[in-house]
Design a protein around this motif. Structure first.
Motif, PDB file in Angstrom:
ATOM      1  N   SER A 227       0.797  -1.227   0.000  1.00 27.46           N
ATOM      2  CA  SER A 227       0.000   0.000   0.000  1.00 27.46           C
ATOM      3  C   SER A 227       0.828   1.274   0.000  1.00 27.46           C
ATOM      4  O   SER A 227       0.351   2.327  -0.439  1.00 27.46           O
ATOM      5  CB  SER A 227      -0.940   0.019   1.214  1.00 27.46           C
ATOM      6  OG  SER A 227      -0.201   0.065   2.421  1.00 27.46           O
ATOM      7  N   ARG A 228       2.099   1.197   0.493  1.00 27.41           N
ATOM      8  CA  ARG A 228       2.869   2.430   0.644  1.00 27.41           C
ATOM      9  C   ARG A 228       4.273   2.396   0.037  1.00 27.41           C
ATOM     10  O   ARG A 228       4.954   3.416   0.023  1.00 27.41           O
ATOM     11  CB  ARG A 228       2.979   2.796   2.139  1.00 27.41           C
ATOM     12  CG  ARG A 228       1.661   3.262   2.747  1.00 27.41           C
ATOM     13  CD  ARG A 228       1.201   4.565   2.092  1.00 27.41           C
ATOM     14  NE  ARG A 228      -0.060   5.040   2.627  1.00 27.41           N
ATOM     15  CZ  ARG A 228      -1.258   4.767   2.131  1.00 27.41           C
ATOM     16  NH1 ARG A 228      -1.356   3.962   1.074  1.00 27.41           N
ATOM     17  NH2 ARG A 228      -2.349   5.277   2.661  1.00 27.41           N
ATOM     18  N   THR A 229       4.720   1.253  -0.447  1.00 29.79           N
ATOM     19  CA  THR A 229       6.051   1.179  -1.054  1.00 29.79           C
ATOM     20  C   THR A 229       5.976   0.902  -2.544  1.00 29.79           C
ATOM     21  O   THR A 229       6.698   1.504  -3.338  1.00 29.79           O
ATOM     22  CB  THR A 229       6.901   0.089  -0.377  1.00 29.79           C
ATOM     23  OG1 THR A 229       7.025   0.385   1.007  1.00 29.79           O
ATOM     24  CG2 THR A 229       8.291   0.016  -0.989  1.00 29.79           C
ATOM     25  N   VAL A 230       5.103   0.001  -2.947  1.00 31.27           N
ATOM     26  CA  VAL A 230       4.954  -0.350  -4.363  1.00 31.27           C
ATOM     27  C   VAL A 230       4.125   0.715  -5.069  1.00 31.27           C
ATOM     28  O   VAL A 230       3.122   1.199  -4.527  1.00 31.27           O
ATOM     29  CB  VAL A 230       4.295  -1.735  -4.508  1.00 31.27           C
ATOM     30  CG1 VAL A 230       4.031  -2.058  -5.972  1.00 31.27           C
ATOM     31  CG2 VAL A 230       5.163  -2.804  -3.864  1.00 31.27           C
ATOM     32  N   ASP A 231       4.552   1.085  -6.256  1.00 29.64           N
ATOM     33  CA  ASP A 231       3.800   2.028  -7.095  1.00 29.64           C
ATOM     34  C   ASP A 231       2.358   1.551  -7.226  1.00 29.64           C
ATOM     35  O   ASP A 231       2.112   0.382  -7.558  1.00 29.64           O
ATOM     36  CB  ASP A 231       4.467   2.087  -8.471  1.00 29.64           C
ATOM     37  CG  ASP A 231       3.881   3.150  -9.389  1.00 29.64           C
ATOM     38  OD1 ASP A 231       2.669   3.407  -9.318  1.00 29.64           O
ATOM     39  OD2 ASP A 231       4.646   3.706 -10.202  1.00 29.64           O
ATOM     40  N   PRO A 232       1.381   2.419  -6.982  1.00 22.33           N
ATOM     41  CA  PRO A 232      -0.029   2.004  -7.087  1.00 22.33           C
ATOM     42  C   PRO A 232      -0.414   1.458  -8.456  1.00 22.33           C
ATOM     43  O   PRO A 232      -1.414   0.750  -8.577  1.00 22.33           O
ATOM     44  CB  PRO A 232      -0.803   3.288  -6.768  1.00 22.33           C
ATOM     45  CG  PRO A 232       0.137   4.135  -6.000  1.00 22.33           C
ATOM     46  CD  PRO A 232       1.512   3.809  -6.528  1.00 22.33           C
ATOM     47  N   LEU A 233       0.356   1.802  -9.497  1.00 21.05           N
ATOM     48  CA  LEU A 233       0.051   1.320 -10.837  1.00 21.05           C
ATOM     49  C   LEU A 233       0.688  -0.031 -11.130  1.00 21.05           C
ATOM     50  O   LEU A 233       0.487  -0.599 -12.194  1.00 21.05           O
ATOM     51  CB  LEU A 233       0.502   2.340 -11.884  1.00 21.05           C
ATOM     52  CG  LEU A 233      -0.177   3.719 -11.794  1.00 21.05           C
ATOM     53  CD1 LEU A 233       0.355   4.636 -12.881  1.00 21.05           C
ATOM     54  CD2 LEU A 233      -1.696   3.592 -11.884  1.00 21.05           C
ATOM     55  N   GLU A 234       1.457  -0.552 -10.184  1.00 18.81           N
ATOM     56  CA  GLU A 234       2.053  -1.876 -10.313  1.00 18.81           C
ATOM     57  C   GLU A 234       1.249  -2.875  -9.479  1.00 18.81           C
ATOM     58  O   GLU A 234       0.435  -2.496  -8.644  1.00 18.81           O
ATOM     59  CB  GLU A 234       3.513  -1.867  -9.854  1.00 18.81           C
ATOM     60  CG  GLU A 234       4.400  -0.895 -10.612  1.00 18.81           C
ATOM     61  CD  GLU A 234       4.649  -1.307 -12.051  1.00 18.81           C
ATOM     62  OE1 GLU A 234       4.205  -2.399 -12.462  1.00 18.81           O
ATOM     63  OE2 GLU A 234       5.289  -0.518 -12.781  1.00 18.81           O
ATOM     64  N   THR A 264       4.210 -11.017  -7.701  1.00 18.11           N
ATOM     65  CA  THR A 264       4.512  -9.794  -8.440  1.00 18.11           C
ATOM     66  C   THR A 264       4.527 -10.091  -9.931  1.00 18.11           C
ATOM     67  O   THR A 264       4.587 -11.248 -10.347  1.00 18.11           O
ATOM     68  CB  THR A 264       5.874  -9.207  -8.023  1.00 18.11           C
ATOM     69  OG1 THR A 264       6.888 -10.202  -8.185  1.00 18.11           O
ATOM     70  CG2 THR A 264       5.859  -8.743  -6.572  1.00 18.11           C
ATOM     71  N   LYS A 266       6.614  -7.944 -12.107  1.00 24.86           N
ATOM     72  CA  LYS A 266       7.825  -7.368 -12.691  1.00 24.86           C
ATOM     73  C   LYS A 266       9.012  -7.678 -11.802  1.00 24.86           C
ATOM     74  O   LYS A 266       8.893  -7.702 -10.568  1.00 24.86           O
ATOM     75  CB  LYS A 266       7.688  -5.856 -12.864  1.00 24.86           C
ATOM     76  CG  LYS A 266       6.729  -5.431 -13.962  1.00 24.86           C
ATOM     77  CD  LYS A 266       6.739  -3.922 -14.138  1.00 24.86           C
ATOM     78  CE  LYS A 266       5.818  -3.491 -15.274  1.00 24.86           C
ATOM     79  NZ  LYS A 266       5.800  -2.013 -15.440  1.00 24.86           N
ATOM     80  N   GLU A 268      11.623  -5.874 -11.053  1.00 24.07           N
ATOM     81  CA  GLU A 268      12.024  -4.807 -10.139  1.00 24.07           C
ATOM     82  C   GLU A 268      11.080  -4.716  -8.932  1.00 24.07           C
ATOM     83  O   GLU A 268      11.515  -4.403  -7.819  1.00 24.07           O
ATOM     84  CB  GLU A 268      12.097  -3.456 -10.860  1.00 24.07           C
ATOM     85  CG  GLU A 268      10.826  -3.008 -11.563  1.00 24.07           C
ATOM     86  CD  GLU A 268      10.754  -3.439 -13.017  1.00 24.07           C
ATOM     87  OE1 GLU A 268      10.111  -2.714 -13.806  1.00 24.07           O
ATOM     88  OE2 GLU A 268      11.329  -4.489 -13.363  1.00 24.07           O
ATOM     89  N   VAL A 269       9.793  -5.019  -9.138  1.00 19.64           N
ATOM     90  CA  VAL A 269       8.854  -5.027  -8.017  1.00 19.64           C
ATOM     91  C   VAL A 269       9.136  -6.225  -7.113  1.00 19.64           C
ATOM     92  O   VAL A 269       9.084  -6.123  -5.877  1.00 19.64           O
ATOM     93  CB  VAL A 269       7.395  -5.046  -8.528  1.00 19.64           C
ATOM     94  CG1 VAL A 269       6.415  -5.129  -7.359  1.00 19.64           C
ATOM     95  CG2 VAL A 269       7.107  -3.803  -9.362  1.00 19.64           C
TER      96      VAL A 269
END
Length: 389
Positions: A227-234, A264, A266, A268-269
């Motif tokens: 919710s706060r580290t991963v880009d919301p679009l990922e 995940t 990707k 990088e994610v």
């Protein structure tokens, strides 16, 4: 181009093969009966080569067509999975599982039967130029059977240049297909966390470091990663699904253990989530005084459909089902070890409609026999198109 007439004629026999496999489910790499059944059929069909024991219990059949033109695609692989799940079947079907605690709850019986049907047709007609390699894989359900077969030389030994897979999809109408290029299914990693506090009497919590409380704080903190580290679009999932601690109502347990999964789409994610899980655990340990150890194990990679081969798959599916019955789909956060084959060679993974059935891995699930003609026709037309004579 609709369903192939000869496949419609073969449908009762393909269905009978599926029912036989369904009645005798086997788990992981222990698919000896199923593998023997497959190998026997491939030999009966007149496959030019039948190899067993690849990836422990995998089976490979080679069907040779006419000599290909120089410079053209020469060899494609088609893959089906054979293993079942440790689930008690609840279908009341006349061909229900005869093995207590095991069932084909993911449709691998259907996948295997359809590819056998395609192998029979292709061995009869050989209306293509090049080689078809039919791959029957064990241990898709958590055992990385695809990786084991590749390690045993699957790709190089048979000269596979492109590879294709298929899975049934509950909720997709029978006679329809779904596929998209790029990431189509998630990577899956496992997380095992051990919390060591200071145990003691439940009436004296101030003298303890409560591993249950620490575990609860850690579970909550881990949810902040998505919710706060991963880009919301990922896309990312962190699910802690097991929490084991204590065995008495008046004892604060010294040890708690958490187990979970990370999904995940990707690389990088995936790297970011793994890094943050370790950091969050270290932070909670410092905050509470507990000792926390994290074991993070990477599992199946992301299933990534190659653009050119996805276009081929879409075109074949439209020829069989019509434009309106081939749809794009968002990625799924479930996982599939066909990802390893798509890392090794270009290819595509398509979903075949299973209709309004119970969901995958559900005790009431059953592969829809009405889908057989569509899946089998897809395999055949894919070969005849990609290896056009």
């Amino acid at each position: 181009m609709p369903v192939i007439n000869r496949v419609a004629d073969l449908q009762p026999e393909i269905m009978a093969w599926r029912h036989d496999i369904h009645q005798h489910p086997e788990l992981m790499y222990d698919v000896d009966r199923t593998a023997a059944f497959v190998a026997d059929r491939l030999r009966e069909f007149g496959c030019d080569e039948v190899v067993t024991g690849l990836g422990r219990t995998g089976v490979v059949g080679v069907i040779r067509g006419r000599k290909p033109v120089s410079g053209e695609l020469k060899v494609i692989g088609l893959r089906a999975d054979m293993d079942a799940l440790p689930i008690e079947e609840a279908t009341d079907l006349p061909y229900a599982s005869k093995v207590p605690g095991k069932m084909h709850a993911c449709g691998h019986d259907g996948h295997t039967a359809m590819l056998l049907g395609a192998a029979r047709y292709l061995a009869e007609t050989r209306n293509f130029a090049g080689d078809v390699v039919v791959i029957f894989q064990p241990a898709e359900e958590g055992g990385a059977g695809a990786a084991a077969m590749i390690k045993d030389g699957l790709i190089d030994r048979f000269g596979i240049e492109q590879v294709y897979g298929m899975h049934n999809g509950p909720g997709i109408p029978v006679g329809a297909f779904a596929i998209s290029p790029g990431p189509i299914m998630a990577s899956t990693d496992s997380v095992d966390i051990r919390i060591e506090g200071v145990g003691g009497h439940a009436a004296r919590p101030h003298m303890c470091i409560d591993s249950v409380l620490v575990g609860a704080q850690l579970i909550t903190a881990l949810q902040s990663i998505v919710s706060r580290t991963v880009d919301p679009l990922e896309a990312a999932v962190v699910s802690i699904c097991e929490f084991h601690a204590g065995n008495a109502r008046n004892v604060i347990p010294q040890i708690a253990e958490l187990k979970g999964t990370v999904r995940t789409l990707k690389a990088e994610v995936r790297d970011l989530v793994e890094k943050r899980i370790h950091e969050v655990a270290a932070g909670v340990a410092q905050l509470t005084g507990a000792k926390i150890t994290v074991e993070y194990e990477r599992g199946y990679p992301v299933v990534v459909n190659h653009a050119d081969q996805t276009q081929v798959a879409q075109r074949i599916a439209r020829d069989i089902a019509g434009d309106a019955n081939v749809m794009s789909m968002p990625p799924l956060m479930g996982a599939e070890d066909f990802a390893y084959m798509l890392e090794a060679r270009p290819g595509a993974f398509i979903f075949l409609g299973n209709g309004d059935s119970a969901g995958l891995h559900h005790p009431a699930y059953n592969f829809n026999d009405d889908a057989i003609v569509y899946g089998t026709s897809y395999w055949i037309k894919l070969v005849e198109t990609q290896l056009a004579a």
